[in-house]
Every structure is written in C-alpha cells, then in structure tokens.
Design a protein around this motif. Structure first.
Motif, PDB file in Angstrom:
ATOM      1  N   ARG A  99       1.050  -1.260   0.001  1.00  0.00           N
ATOM      2  CA  ARG A  99       0.069   0.193   0.060  1.00  0.00           C
ATOM      3  C   ARG A  99       0.655   1.596  -0.182  1.00  0.00           C
ATOM      4  O   ARG A  99       0.246   1.920  -0.667  1.00  0.00           O
ATOM      5  CB  ARG A  99      -0.933  -0.597   1.308  1.00  0.00           C
ATOM      6  CG  ARG A  99      -1.982  -1.253   0.998  1.00  0.00           C
ATOM      7  CD  ARG A  99      -2.262  -1.240   3.293  1.00  0.00           C
ATOM      8  NE  ARG A  99      -1.146  -1.372   4.101  1.00  0.00           N
ATOM      9  CZ  ARG A  99      -1.764  -1.626   5.399  1.00  0.00           C
ATOM     10  NH1 ARG A  99      -2.901  -1.414   5.477  1.00  0.00           N
ATOM     11  NH2 ARG A  99      -0.642  -1.452   5.761  1.00  0.00           N
ATOM     12  N   ALA A 100       2.136   1.148   0.878  1.00  0.00           N
ATOM     13  CA  ALA A 100       2.695   3.019   0.892  1.00  0.00           C
ATOM     14  C   ALA A 100       3.650   2.485  -0.897  1.00  0.00           C
ATOM     15  O   ALA A 100       3.743   3.684  -1.184  1.00  0.00           O
ATOM     16  CB  ALA A 100       3.494   2.229   1.996  1.00  0.00           C
ATOM     17  N   HIS A 101       4.312   1.355  -1.202  1.00  0.00           N
ATOM     18  CA  HIS A 101       4.870   1.320  -2.238  1.00  0.00           C
ATOM     19  C   HIS A 101       3.772   1.971  -3.105  1.00  0.00           C
ATOM     20  O   HIS A 101       4.563   2.707  -4.050  1.00  0.00           O
ATOM     21  CB  HIS A 101       5.105   0.273  -2.815  1.00  0.00           C
ATOM     22  CG  HIS A 101       5.917  -0.428  -4.016  1.00  0.00           C
ATOM     23  ND1 HIS A 101       6.855   0.359  -4.280  1.00  0.00           N
ATOM     24  CD2 HIS A 101       5.787  -0.551  -5.133  1.00  0.00           C
ATOM     25  CE1 HIS A 101       7.335   0.296  -5.121  1.00  0.00           C
ATOM     26  NE2 HIS A 101       6.035  -0.381  -6.127  1.00  0.00           N
ATOM     27  N   ASP A 102       2.889   1.468  -3.351  1.00  0.00           N
ATOM     28  CA  ASP A 102       1.589   1.687  -4.293  1.00  0.00           C
ATOM     29  C   ASP A 102       0.948   3.198  -4.382  1.00  0.00           C
ATOM     30  O   ASP A 102       1.725   4.392  -5.767  1.00  0.00           O
ATOM     31  CB  ASP A 102       0.417   0.997  -4.904  1.00  0.00           C
ATOM     32  CG  ASP A 102       0.480  -0.264  -5.031  1.00  0.00           C
ATOM     33  OD1 ASP A 102       1.834  -0.320  -5.349  1.00  0.00           O
ATOM     34  OD2 ASP A 102      -0.837  -0.901  -5.038  1.00  0.00           O
ATOM     35  N   TRP A 103       1.293   4.053  -2.999  1.00  0.00           N
ATOM     36  CA  TRP A 103       1.427   5.417  -3.210  1.00  0.00           C
ATOM     37  C   TRP A 103       1.676   5.981  -3.799  1.00  0.00           C
ATOM     38  O   TRP A 103       1.991   7.081  -3.397  1.00  0.00           O
ATOM     39  CB  TRP A 103       0.600   5.799  -1.440  1.00  0.00           C
ATOM     40  CG  TRP A 103       0.840   7.533  -1.133  1.00  0.00           C
ATOM     41  CD1 TRP A 103       2.087   7.962  -0.419  1.00  0.00           C
ATOM     42  CD2 TRP A 103      -0.137   8.143  -1.454  1.00  0.00           C
ATOM     43  NE1 TRP A 103       1.653   9.196  -0.516  1.00  0.00           N
ATOM     44  CE2 TRP A 103       0.275   9.373  -0.967  1.00  0.00           C
ATOM     45  CE3 TRP A 103      -1.300   7.607  -1.990  1.00  0.00           C
ATOM     46  CZ2 TRP A 103      -0.696  10.103  -1.550  1.00  0.00           C
ATOM     47  CZ3 TRP A 103      -2.411   9.179  -1.951  1.00  0.00           C
ATOM     48  CH2 TRP A 103      -2.025   9.763  -1.559  1.00  0.00           C
ATOM     49  N   ALA A 104       3.519   5.515  -3.358  1.00  0.00           N
ATOM     50  CA  ALA A 104       4.565   6.552  -3.201  1.00  0.00           C
ATOM     51  C   ALA A 104       5.178   6.564  -4.962  1.00  0.00           C
ATOM     52  O   ALA A 104       5.107   7.333  -5.569  1.00  0.00           O
ATOM     53  CB  ALA A 104       5.972   5.721  -2.329  1.00  0.00           C
TER      54      ALA A 104
END
Length: 237
Positions: A99-104
């Motif tokens: 989720r963090a990776h997709d957002w970033a």
C-alpha cells in the motif's frame, strides 16, 4: 485529556495504519498528510544539513537509501534540498508494504528518486550498497530482533553514514501533539497513530541500551532522537 505516564515504553500498542485491513481511504489520506506532519515535527532539514550534506559529493552523484519510506515524502524532500544546494543525490525509497509502495510510486516524480517494494535484508543479500542510509519514524515500530537486523543491514549497506530519525517519548510531546492535531487531519490515522507512536517510542537511555557501541544516540531537540553510525570511522574493538 488524561495523559498516560509514559514512564515505560508501550511495546504492545499497535498503530491502526499497520493493520493490513484498515480503511484504505483513511490510509490514503494519512499518506497524503505525512508531508505536512513530517515537515512540522520530523526535523529532517536540520538532520540533512548536519549529518547528510557533509557527505554529498561535489564531483558526482551520491546515493541514499530511505528504509521504510512510507509515502516517500522524506525521500523526495532530501532529493530536492540536495539539488537546490547543487548536489546530485540519487534516492531509493524502499518499503515492504504494497500500500505504501503503490502510494509513493503514484506521486508526481521527483528527479533522482525511485521507489522499490523491498526489505533492507533483501538489498544486503543482493550485494547492494549506498553512500547513505536513513529512516524516518521506523525504529519505534520494531521488535528488538527487527531493530538488530535493521542496524546490521544499515551498517552493511552504507559506505559513509547512517541516520535513523525517530520520536523521543515524553508527556509534553504527547500533550502538544494531541492538542495540535485535534482539529486537523480529519478522516486520517494521523492523530490516533501519532499518539500511539509516542507511546511506543524510546527515550535516549533506552535506545542507547539497545544498540551496539559503535552507534551514537543524539537528541537534537526535546522531541527527537537520532541514531547515527559513521561507516568511515575505525571499527571499535
């Protein structure tokens, strides 16, 4: 508002955003808010000037790894500051949370910044190295075993220096954060998880007792801790 004693670190408290089943809309709004929160409380501008900028090369690119980069706001800020100072800083932000990776990676790109879904241990296994290694608000999330692993990985990955920045636990920090965020950041986990983070965080003597002797704990302000490693210093015997 009733303040917890905070005399003892609450290692069992859990942040809502760490729950893989938390509300994705609140999580996205939380990631979007990190830029403002970190700019206000994380102290990276000072840490950059004191502990990172002296290691930047004037004659070529410098590489930096941001471990547990979350939404990537610190990685992007460091690259921008370095570029304004005339340096070529190549930043890699890693986070194992999809989720963090997709957002970033969906944010507007910043020159010299890339994001990867990975653990620091995977980079060590792959033989990768960087000039600098940093993290922001990561230490308080970790068990002792995970902390030991992070420090070992960081020392192996960094050619020059490591800077792990985190919250310094205290009743004043808790009270101020509670009051300051009360009317702000609706529909996010910022206030709730921020207070949990303070409860989970270290004070300087606790952190010193948990890290190897070649790591230095610094207190740049009343509310901050820096865990520093100089990769260029002779190994202590």
């Amino acid at each position: 508002m009733t303040l917890p004693s905070l005399l003892v670190r609450d290692e069992h408290a859990r942040e809502r955003m760490d729950d893989p089943h938390c509300d994705p809309r609140r999580l996205a709004r939380t990631y979007a808010s990190f830029r403002l929160v970190n700019a206000a409380v994380a102290g990276w501008r000072l840490a950059y000037r004191r502990h990172l900028r002296p290691h930047l090369r004037a004659d070529g690119p410098t590489t930096l790894l941001d471990v547990g980069c979350g939404g990537g706001d610190v990685a992007r800020a460091l690259a921008r500051w370095a570029r304004r100072d005339g340096y070529d800083l190549r930043v890699t932000g890693i986070d194992p949370d999809p989720r963090a990776h997709d957002w970033a990676r969906r944010r507007p790109p910043v020159a010299g910044v890339q994001f990867r879904r990975a653990l620091s241990s995977e980079l060590v296994t792959g033989g990768e190295q960087f000039d600098l290694v940093v993290s922001n608000h990561l230490l308080h999330h970790l068990s002792q075993e995970q902390l030991d692993g992070l420090l070992e990985d960081s020392a192996r990955l960094a050619h020059r220096a490591v800077v792990h920045s985190d919250i310094r636990r205290g009743r004043l920090a808790y009270a101020l954060f509670s009051v300051a965020t009360w009317p702000l950041f609706p529909g996010t986990f910022i206030r709730e998880d921020g207070l949990t983070s303070i409860r989970r965080s270290y004070i300087a003597p606790e952190l010193r007792a948990r890290v190897p002797s070649d790591w230095t704990v610094s207190t740049p302000g009343r509310f901050r801790l820096l865990l520093l490693h100089d990769a260029l210093a002779p190994a202590r015997r």
